[in-house]
Motif scaffolding. Structure first.
Motif, PDB file in Angstrom:
ATOM      1  N   GLN A  19       0.823  -1.201   0.000  1.00 57.98           N
ATOM      2  CA  GLN A  19       0.000   0.000   0.000  1.00 57.98           C
ATOM      3  C   GLN A  19       0.861   1.256   0.000  1.00 57.98           C
ATOM      4  OE1 GLN A  19      -2.373  -1.345   3.345  1.00 57.98           O
ATOM      5  NE2 GLN A  19      -4.168  -0.817   2.133  1.00 57.98           N
ATOM      6  N   GLU A  20       1.874   1.270   0.826  1.00 59.76           N
ATOM      7  CA  GLU A  20       2.743   2.448   0.850  1.00 59.76           C
ATOM      8  C   GLU A  20       3.495   2.583  -0.458  1.00 59.76           C
ATOM      9  OE1 GLU A  20       4.938   2.779   4.479  1.00 59.76           O
ATOM     10  OE2 GLU A  20       3.096   2.765   5.668  1.00 59.76           O
ATOM     11  N   ALA A  21       3.895   1.451  -1.042  1.00 60.57           N
ATOM     12  CA  ALA A  21       4.580   1.492  -2.337  1.00 60.57           C
ATOM     13  C   ALA A  21       3.652   2.010  -3.428  1.00 60.57           C
ATOM     14  CB  ALA A  21       5.102   0.098  -2.702  1.00 60.57           C
ATOM     15  N   ILE A  23       1.335   4.256  -3.248  1.00 64.12           N
ATOM     16  CA  ILE A  23       1.104   5.710  -3.242  1.00 64.12           C
ATOM     17  C   ILE A  23       2.378   6.533  -3.113  1.00 64.12           C
ATOM     18  CG2 ILE A  23      -1.262   5.467  -2.431  1.00 64.12           C
ATOM     19  CD1 ILE A  23      -0.348   6.200   0.369  1.00 64.12           C
ATOM     20  N   LYS A  24       3.491   5.864  -2.929  1.00 59.38           N
ATOM     21  CA  LYS A  24       4.763   6.580  -2.729  1.00 59.38           C
ATOM     22  C   LYS A  24       5.081   7.540  -3.874  1.00 59.38           C
ATOM     23  CE  LYS A  24       9.673   5.828  -2.055  1.00 59.38           C
ATOM     24  NZ  LYS A  24      10.765   4.870  -2.053  1.00 59.38           N
ATOM     25  N   ASN A  25       4.826   7.108  -5.108  1.00 58.18           N
ATOM     26  CA  ASN A  25       5.193   7.927  -6.274  1.00 58.18           C
ATOM     27  C   ASN A  25       4.050   8.769  -6.823  1.00 58.18           C
ATOM     28  OD1 ASN A  25       7.917   7.103  -6.325  1.00 58.18           O
ATOM     29  ND2 ASN A  25       7.299   5.155  -7.234  1.00 58.18           N
ATOM     30  N   ASN A  27       2.385  12.097  -6.812  1.00 57.06           N
ATOM     31  CA  ASN A  27       2.864  13.410  -6.375  1.00 57.06           C
ATOM     32  C   ASN A  27       2.003  14.588  -6.799  1.00 57.06           C
ATOM     33  OD1 ASN A  27       5.256  12.360  -5.099  1.00 57.06           O
ATOM     34  ND2 ASN A  27       5.985  11.927  -7.164  1.00 57.06           N
ATOM     35  N   GLY A  68       4.498  14.972   0.739  1.00 57.54           N
ATOM     36  CA  GLY A  68       5.308  13.772   0.537  1.00 57.54           C
ATOM     37  C   GLY A  68       5.226  12.773   1.668  1.00 57.54           C
ATOM     38  N   ASP A  69       4.754  13.181   2.852  1.00 57.36           N
ATOM     39  CA  ASP A  69       4.663  12.253   3.985  1.00 57.36           C
ATOM     40  C   ASP A  69       3.661  11.141   3.691  1.00 57.36           C
ATOM     41  OD1 ASP A  69       6.476  13.756   5.401  1.00 57.36           O
ATOM     42  OD2 ASP A  69       5.030  14.588   6.820  1.00 57.36           O
ATOM     43  N   VAL A  70       4.048   9.893   4.013  1.00 56.88           N
ATOM     44  CA  VAL A  70       3.169   8.734   3.937  1.00 56.88           C
ATOM     45  C   VAL A  70       3.087   8.168   5.357  1.00 56.88           C
ATOM     46  CG1 VAL A  70       2.798   6.444   2.935  1.00 56.88           C
ATOM     47  CG2 VAL A  70       3.885   8.250   1.554  1.00 56.88           C
ATOM     48  N   LYS A  79      -1.256   9.841   2.158  1.00 53.40           N
ATOM     49  CA  LYS A  79      -0.109  10.561   1.596  1.00 53.40           C
ATOM     50  C   LYS A  79      -0.512  12.013   1.444  1.00 53.40           C
ATOM     51  CE  LYS A  79       3.464  11.109  -1.722  1.00 53.40           C
ATOM     52  NZ  LYS A  79       4.260  10.583  -2.792  1.00 53.40           N
TER      53      LYS A  79
END
Length: 199
Positions: A19-21, A23-25, A27, A68-70, A79
């Motif tokens: 899940q974090e991966a 939404i990581k990108n 922006n 940028g914080d997740v 995010k």
């Protein structure tokens, strides 16, 4: 950036890392909207909050977060897509209902309210005595552009701290005596993408 549901399923199979991966990108607002549209099974939403003035108990959770914080709260993964400064206003008011009072009665009440205020009666006491809605304190709390009807916002913006003034919205039969209780203030608005945390 387009996300394919099969890629989503593969990444989610790796647990919360997935899940974090996912939404990581992401922006931009557009990327976040695309993600939410293409992944309804994740209950993804794009929304905003002003943590310092949001009335919900959870708003403090977002204080200090930046673009940028997740992070997660155990139920949702978030995010911060972007943030911006936004101006908020704060007043107290007394509402006089033009559906129940004539203009003569409204003007008479306004005159009495202004005289009592100038003689030292606290505005909150006057609100409790005269307002015709359920807000017995008169405090409107912080609000930003678009939260109130345009005529009300425009009038508030023209005044400074401690000004007492009237606002008329005759098409709705809404009439106010208003006190500007704070200087206008800048707050940080966060644009967030949230999705349901995988259990």
């Amino acid at each position: 950036m387009k996300f394919i549901p099969i890629l989503t399923a593969i990444l989610l199979s790796f647990g919360c890392f997935g899940q974090e991966a996912l939404i990581k990108n992401i922006n931009t607002f557009e990327q976040a909207n695309d993600f939410a549209t293409e992944n309804p099974e994740l209950e993804a939403l794009v929304w905003s909050i002003i943590p310092e003035i949001d009335p919900s108990n959870e708003s403090g959770f977002f204080n200090g977060k930046k673009t940028g914080d997740v992070f997660n709260d155990g139920t949702l993964v978030y995010k911060v897509i972007s943030s911006k400064k936004i101006t908020a206003h704060r007043v107290s008011y007394i509402y006089l209902d033009g559906n129940k009072l004539s203009m003569e009665a409204i003007n008479k009440s306004r005159k009495t309210i202004l005289e009592k205020y100038k003689s030292g009666t606290p505005f909150s006491d006057l609100a409790k005595e005269y307002t015709m809605d359920s807000n017995q304190t008169g405090d409107l709390n912080w609000f930003t552009d678009g939260m109130m009807v345009p005529e009300f916002e425009k009038a508030v913006k023209k005044h400074k701290l401690n000004d007492i003034f009237t606002i008329d919205i005759p098409e709705n039969k809404w009439y106010y005596v208003t006190l500007k209780t704070f200087n206008d203030k800048q707050f940080e608005e966060l644009i967030l993408l949230s999705l349901k945390k995988q259990q």
